[in-house]
Design a protein around this motif. Sequence first.
Motif, PDB file in Angstrom:
ATOM      1  N   ARG A 155      12.936  29.540  30.394  1.00  0.00           N
ATOM      2  CA  ARG A 155      11.552  29.189  30.712  1.00  0.00           C
ATOM      3  C   ARG A 155      11.355  28.984  32.209  1.00  0.00           C
ATOM      4  O   ARG A 155      10.349  29.374  32.782  1.00  0.00           O
ATOM      5  N   ARG A 156      12.321  28.348  32.847  1.00  0.00           N
ATOM      6  CA  ARG A 156      12.196  28.081  34.274  1.00  0.00           C
ATOM      7  C   ARG A 156      12.307  29.360  35.086  1.00  0.00           C
ATOM      8  O   ARG A 156      11.632  29.518  36.114  1.00  0.00           O
ATOM      9  N   ARG A 157      13.118  30.307  34.647  1.00  0.00           N
ATOM     10  CA  ARG A 157      13.211  31.586  35.355  1.00  0.00           C
ATOM     11  C   ARG A 157      11.934  32.401  35.185  1.00  0.00           C
ATOM     12  O   ARG A 157      11.450  33.024  36.126  1.00  0.00           O
ATOM     13  N   LEU A 293      16.181  40.569  43.646  1.00  0.00           N
ATOM     14  CA  LEU A 293      16.088  39.153  44.020  1.00  0.00           C
ATOM     15  C   LEU A 293      17.141  38.735  45.041  1.00  0.00           C
ATOM     16  O   LEU A 293      17.483  37.551  45.144  1.00  0.00           O
ATOM     17  N   GLU A 294      17.629  39.674  45.857  1.00  0.00           N
ATOM     18  CA  GLU A 294      18.713  39.315  46.766  1.00  0.00           C
ATOM     19  C   GLU A 294      18.268  38.303  47.829  1.00  0.00           C
ATOM     20  O   GLU A 294      19.091  37.547  48.356  1.00  0.00           O
ATOM     21  N   GLU A 295      16.963  38.256  48.139  1.00  0.00           N
ATOM     22  CA  GLU A 295      16.479  37.267  49.103  1.00  0.00           C
ATOM     23  C   GLU A 295      16.689  35.835  48.600  1.00  0.00           C
ATOM     24  O   GLU A 295      16.863  34.911  49.391  1.00  0.00           O
ATOM     25  N   ILE A 296      16.648  35.666  47.289  1.00  0.00           N
ATOM     26  CA  ILE A 296      16.909  34.337  46.729  1.00  0.00           C
ATOM     27  C   ILE A 296      18.352  33.927  46.999  1.00  0.00           C
ATOM     28  O   ILE A 296      18.636  32.785  47.380  1.00  0.00           O
ATOM     29  N   LEU A 310      22.747  34.599  41.726  1.00  0.00           N
ATOM     30  CA  LEU A 310      22.556  35.755  40.851  1.00  0.00           C
ATOM     31  C   LEU A 310      23.806  36.042  40.025  1.00  0.00           C
ATOM     32  O   LEU A 310      24.937  35.885  40.502  1.00  0.00           O
ATOM     33  N   ASP A 311      23.594  36.465  38.794  1.00  0.00           N
ATOM     34  CA  ASP A 311      24.685  36.729  37.859  1.00  0.00           C
ATOM     35  C   ASP A 311      25.256  38.125  38.110  1.00  0.00           C
ATOM     36  O   ASP A 311      24.519  39.114  38.044  1.00  0.00           O
ATOM     37  N   PRO A 312      26.554  38.242  38.377  1.00  0.00           N
ATOM     38  CA  PRO A 312      27.134  39.561  38.656  1.00  0.00           C
ATOM     39  C   PRO A 312      27.219  40.472  37.438  1.00  0.00           C
ATOM     40  O   PRO A 312      27.641  41.621  37.558  1.00  0.00           O
ATOM     41  N   VAL A 313      26.801  40.000  36.245  1.00  0.00           N
ATOM     42  CA  VAL A 313      26.893  40.824  35.040  1.00  0.00           C
ATOM     43  C   VAL A 313      26.105  42.123  35.186  1.00  0.00           C
ATOM     44  O   VAL A 313      26.428  43.138  34.552  1.00  0.00           O
ATOM     45  N   TYR A 353      13.925  28.359  39.462  1.00  0.00           N
ATOM     46  CA  TYR A 353      14.728  29.557  39.199  1.00  0.00           C
ATOM     47  C   TYR A 353      16.172  29.340  39.650  1.00  0.00           C
ATOM     48  O   TYR A 353      17.124  29.589  38.900  1.00  0.00           O
ATOM     49  N   ILE A 354      16.341  28.869  40.873  1.00  0.00           N
ATOM     50  CA  ILE A 354      17.680  28.750  41.445  1.00  0.00           C
ATOM     51  C   ILE A 354      18.538  27.771  40.652  1.00  0.00           C
ATOM     52  O   ILE A 354      19.738  27.992  40.446  1.00  0.00           O
ATOM     53  N   THR A 355      17.938  26.692  40.171  1.00  0.00           N
ATOM     54  CA  THR A 355      18.711  25.680  39.436  1.00  0.00           C
ATOM     55  C   THR A 355      18.755  25.959  37.936  1.00  0.00           C
ATOM     56  O   THR A 355      19.209  25.106  37.170  1.00  0.00           O
TER      57      THR A 355
END
Length: 407
Positions: A155-157, A293-296, A310-313, A353-355
């Motif tokens: 939800r937060r993302r 989203l690399e700026e994040i 970011l998830d490397p998956v 998003y970040i957390t």
Amino acid sequence: MERAGENIGLLTTGQVSKLTGITVRTLRYYDQIGLLRAPRNEASQARRYGKDDLVELQKIQTLKYIGLSLEEIRKLLAEDQQAGRGLSYSLNAQREAIVDRSAHLHSVRRAIDETLARLELNGGHIDWEAAVTLIRSVERESDGFRQYRNAERLRRRMELYDRCSVNPQSWHDWFYEQLGNRSGLTVLELGCGDGKLWRERRQRIPATWRITVTDLSPGMVEEARKGMEADRRFAFLPADIQSIPFHDEQFDIVIANHMLYHVPNLPLALTEVRRTLKPDGVFYCSTMGLRHLEEIETLARSFDPAIRVLDPVIQRFPLDGGHELLSRFFPSVRRVRYDDELLVTSPEPLLNYITSTGTYAEHKLSGAAYRRFARMLTDRLAREGAIRIRKELGYFAAKKTLVGDVT
């Protein structure tokens, strides 16, 4: 006549016990460990519970039911309080966690049934493969804390995408349009999630389509079914993309929307997709680019180089390199990109998003560090007005016949 629990005012420990069925001993233990401490009456020094305390008690009991420890529950309650999350948010997260747990229990039961069948065939002896399969089924997402947190994180993302996307046409609207509107199609979606692709566009779906909606999670299938079960165009069932339970050459369209990078055995999954497609069928599989989203990520690392967001998956099946894998199974592969970016004008959706990514970021950004990072974002937005963040989304259209090629 007033129902129990209405206009209750303040209750003693004994009254709460009688009203809820939770023992006095349990309530006192929660108080002793600081998990649920209602205010004390000034005269008697006894605890007096109000409606807010009962809400917290409900959270505690539900989270205990789905398998969380009291220490894990304590952390969640503290996070909810810090973020100012209301009852509706909490109940929705609890509901999602229960759906996930239900799906997990279903898969464990199925693994046990399969093991019992193999025991019978092998005269009561279990083989290594059956033992490993059973262990993995029990261990998969057995951590209830993670399940609850994943419901919150999603939800937060999504808040970041919903509030900050520039393209007025949503991803799901755009992706649905790519399927066309040719009549008489048979469609299979693998990994449907909550069925959002179809539910919000039912009025636009041709009456002659026949759509089978599947997910590995039975709980997600039930979520997708809600509100659509009376629609005869749809069928719903749990299914694994690595073992699709349908005939050869059965579908005109097969869809895998942002899910292939989670599949353990991608070659097996793609073999199954190819098998179930008609000779002129199309496989629509969406994914993200490696710079999505690399700026994040850059923003978070500018605060603390150790943070990873970011998830490397995604590296398992990215928009940049997915063509190479698909070409081993489909002679015709076309890539189409979705044009969009994020324009962030307030810090909250970025912080959320970040957390919420389930990575090391949430542990690094807590307490004083969280407040310093929030101030850094606020100051930057005050200087620049907005933060632009790239989105790299798109899909591959793969065919069994050689028509067109990669773009």
